[in-house]
Scaffold this active site. Structure first.
Site, short mmCIF file in Angstrom:
data_model
loop_
_atom_site.label_atom_id
_atom_site.label_comp_id
_atom_site.label_asym_id
_atom_site.label_seq_id
_atom_site.Cartn_x
_atom_site.Cartn_y
_atom_site.Cartn_z
N GLU A 214 5.43 -92.97 78.42
CA GLU A 214 5.93 -92.31 79.61
C GLU A 214 7.45 -92.24 79.71
OE1 GLU A 214 4.03 -90.75 82.04
OE2 GLU A 214 2.50 -91.03 80.52
N SER A 480 -30.32 -66.68 81.83
CA SER A 480 -30.63 -65.61 82.79
C SER A 480 -30.22 -65.93 84.22
CB SER A 480 -32.13 -65.31 82.75
OG SER A 480 -32.51 -64.78 81.49
#
Length: 774
Positions: A214, A480
């Site tokens: 970081e 579908s």
């Protein structure tokens, strides 16, 4: 030896006779002029100037006094073979004087030359040096004004900084109490025991993993890292997108503690001001400790101690190197890299953290290799109930609703405990009875009201075995179940449920879709084609209305995943999550209003302060009344004589659609009444085919049993339906008329809308099928 000056020279001077001066030549010296009466007054200024000029020209002492030097005329070298010039003799000296007089420059030129020679030479600076000087000057001025402007901004925003007086006194990470709609406590998340991770008690590899990933220059900057910002700007420019941030750990702490998650320039400046303030007030060790105890690690875990318990069921002081790397990897994107979502992705991110630690010198390459060979394993909560799938989902979403809470909070959710228990029970029973024989190992269910409030959520067969939420995180092919979006696009382009099309073999670009029954039934209405899930008609309709328009409809109803822009999309070849599909069907149930599936109703601090209360229900109207009524009319036919007829609820009106992906890898059933919308998915995590499991089998059974168990006492209500009497008369195109290109209009693009070029291109669609009738 001396010689007299020629008479012609004396005649020009006028006042000086030939007897008034003489030139004396002495060996080893230059010619010296000796004159008679040289100090006598002259008649005019002109004669004096000329005399002075002659003295300056011939008197070497006078030239030296002026700091100049007389330059004798030079001659070009003689070519080879040329005779050498003769040395002047006594007889030839007058000729030499004549030559010198002939070669001398004019008097005016001699005076200018003498003046230039007498003056000291000035060094003219080059043009490039001048430009560099100007650039340096103006750059310095701009830099100075930049510093002044930045200082003014810092002062301005510093006047409105939030209160930070109790920052370091609060030594407890916030806890979250998640409750059902009726107030029943569902779960606790966060630091319930007041555990606090002290930097001196942690293994060295824990803070090292965070710093290496970081903020590698944490101990060198003043809260803002100019080098990191410049690097991030360059990387983002090269990538053409935001791929790297330049925020320091101090800036992240300031953002998490004091600011809202807005992406504005004002908030970024406030973040920098607070970061500098934190650096001035606290030591580096105190800032890092605050960060580790306040940062969000995903899954509702705020702080290192809570995250260690959340993912590994151990205190932070017992974390291993692989576990530390995995937790540090979460900081970039807690939801994306969460091990509960995708353990392989989390381990891949941990491997990058280990590489960063090696590059920063915190660990050796051998230590990183061992950690990669034996990566961290997820332990998770000891809780076993399926309600934890819902709790995880709410905890992940909480920061988007209430920011980063700095105190214990109560979250009131939309969940119905009774519906939740029934959903968990029914899924467990059906999978236990038929799952093994049909090779179906997992199932998921989402139930919500027509406005999107989630009442029940089951993300898998067992939370204890797998925390992966298949209701929210799994992206599967809907088959579908996607077809209603195709027919909605057709309805919006002028067709109706009674529009006729022919179920027949068709080919588009070498692709020929087939029906599940392997036969073609000829002419039918769109209502029947949807009810019986006829593939060929769905593809024909998608081709007529334009696949881009189908994608636009799906987006409008809430589908967020990438959808292929080809005709196979009509049969559900794209990907979607169960909660997105269920939310899209909720639009039909409520008559055309888009919804946002949500699980949080209110958020309060323990003190009673309200942080969030839900207002509104979604995107507003996204389809008109006529289209919504037509779709409900068609989806009700699915429950009456179509693929969902075995799931019908008797006298209670309902609509729905089945879905089955290729090779029976995914089976869906999504149905609804006027009060509840429920989506069910059945399949395997590894995508293995099931044994003939379609949407009308296991998913339809789960849906039917759940609805019958929970909706029996709910009053019957009608769905928003169309008025059949207002359906336009059917018009069937003659077989000889080829109007296949009459339906290829698609939604105009941005520039078409901007410049108004779309109006003449839109044809009027008429009911009826172009082509062969049989």
């Amino acid at each position: 030896m001396a010689s007299r000056r020629p008479a012609t020279r004396s005649a020009r001077r006028g006042a000086a006779a030939d007897d008034d001066w003489t030139v004396v030549r002495i060996a080893g010296l230059r010619p010296v002029r000796l004159g008679v009466g040289v100090n006598a007054a002259v008649d005019s200024d002109a004669e004096g100037e000329e005399s002075d000029d002659e003295m300056a020209r011939w008197d070497d002492d006078a030239w030296e006094e002026r700091g100049a030097r007389r330059v004798e005329p030079t001659f070009k070298p003689q070519k080879k073979g040329a005779s050498k010039p003769r040395q002047p003799t006594a007889k030839s000296k007058p000729a030499a004087k004549k030559l010198r007089s002939a070669k001398a420059p004019p008097k005016s030129s001699r005076r200018a030359t003498a003046a230039k020679s007498a003056a000291p030479r000035k060094r003219v600076p080059s043009r490039s040096n001048g430009r560099l000087g100007s650039l340096f000057y103006y750059s310095s001025v701009l830099a100075l004004w930049g510093v002044i402007a930045f200082g003014g901004l810092l002062f301005w925003y510093g006047l409105n900084l939030p209160d930070t007086s109790n920052l370091y006194n609060d030594r407890q990470a916030p806890s979250i109490s998640i409750r059902a709609a009726d107030g029943e406590l569902l779960s606790h998340r966060g630091d319930l025991k007041g555990g606090y991770a002290s930097l001196v008690d942690l293994p060295p590899h824990v803070p090292a993993a965070v710093l290496a990933t970081e903020d590698r220059r944490f101990y060198w900057h003043f809260g803002v890292d100019p080098i990191g910002l410049a690097r991030a700007m360059v990387e983002n420019y090269r990538a053409g997108a935001y791929v790297q941030g330049g925020s320091t750990i101090t800036q992240q702490l300031a953002k998490n503690l004091f600011l809202k998650p807005d992406r504005t320039l004002s908030r970024k400046i406030e973040e920098m001001v607070l970061a500098v303030w934190l650096e001035l007030r606290f030591s580096k060790e105190e800032i890092l400790t605050l960060y580790l105890n306040r940062v969000y690690f995903g899954g509702g875990a705020y702080g290192l101690e809570a995250a260690s318990e959340r993912y590994f069921r151990k205190p932070a002081r017992a974390l291993t190197l692989p576990e530390s790397a995995m937790l540090a990897g979460l900081l970039k994107a807690p939801s994306r890299y969460s091990p509960t979502n995708d353990i392989d992705l989390a381990r891949g991110r941990a491997s990058i953290v280990l590489q960063n630690m090696v590059a920063a010198g915190y660990i050796s390459a051998d230590e990183a290799y061992v950690a990669n060979v034996s990566p961290a394993s997820l332990e998770g909560y000891a809780a076993r109930g399926s309600i934890n799938y819902f709790v995880d989902w709410v905890a992940e979403a909480l920061p988007d609703y209430a920011g980063r809470p700095d105190a214990d909070v109560n979250v009131v959710t939309t969940i119905d405990p009774d519906l939740q228990r029934e959903a968990e029970r029914i899924i467990a029973e059906i999978l236990a009875s038929d799952g093994a024989t049909m090779n179906a190992s997992q199932a998921a269910l989402v139930a919500m009201t027509p406005d999107g409030a989630v009442r029940a959520m089951v993300g898998g067969r067992s939370y204890a075995q797998s925390q992966f939420n298949r209701a929210v995180q799994a992206k599967r092919q809907p088959g579908s179940a996607f077809k209603p979006f195709v027919y909605l696009a057709a309805i919006e382009k002028g067709m109706s449920p009674d529009t006729l099309r022919v179920d027949r073999p068709v080919t588009y670009g070498g692709w020929s879709p087939s029906n599940y029954s392997d036969r073609f039934e000829g002419e039918m209405t769109l209502r029947t084609a949807l009810a019986k899930s006829v593939n060929s008609v769905a593809v024909q309709v998608a081709h007529e209305v334009g696949i881009r328009n189908v994608v636009s409809v799906a987006r409008r109803l809430g589908l967020q995943e990438e959808l292929p822009s080809n005709l196979s999309l009509a049969l559900g070849s794209g990907s979607a999550t169960l909660i997105e599909m269920t939310g899209a069907y909720a639009t039909f149930a409520n008559g055309g209003h888009g919804v946002i599936p949500h699980g949080i109703a209110e958020v309060h601090k323990q003190s009673g302060e309200e942080l969030y209360r839900r207002h509104g229900s979604g995107f507003g109207r996204v389809i008109d009344d006529r289209a919504a009524g037509a779709m409900n009319n068609m989806l009700k036919a699915v429950m009456v004589y179509g693929t969902g007829r075995n799931s019908a609820l008797g006298e209670r009106p309902s609509g729905g659609k089945t879905g089955t992906s290729q090779d029976f890898r995914d089976a869906w059933f999504i149905g609804y009444t006027a009060d509840l919308v429920v989506g069910v998915w059945v399949g395997n995590d590894n995508g293995a085919p099931m044994k003939n499991v379609t949407g009308g089998t296991l998913p339809a059974r789960i849906w039917h049993d759940f609805m019958m168990s929970t909706q029996g006492g709910v009053p019957v209500a009608e769905l928003p339906d169309m008025v059949i009497a207002e359906t336009p008369a059917l018009v069937v195109a003659p077989a000889s008329v080829d109007t296949s290109r009459a339906y290829e209009w698609e939604e105009p693009g941005f520039f078409d809308r901007l410049f108004g070029r779309n109006e003449p291109r839109r044809p009027t669609l008429q009911p009826g099928h172009p082509g062969d009738r049989r």
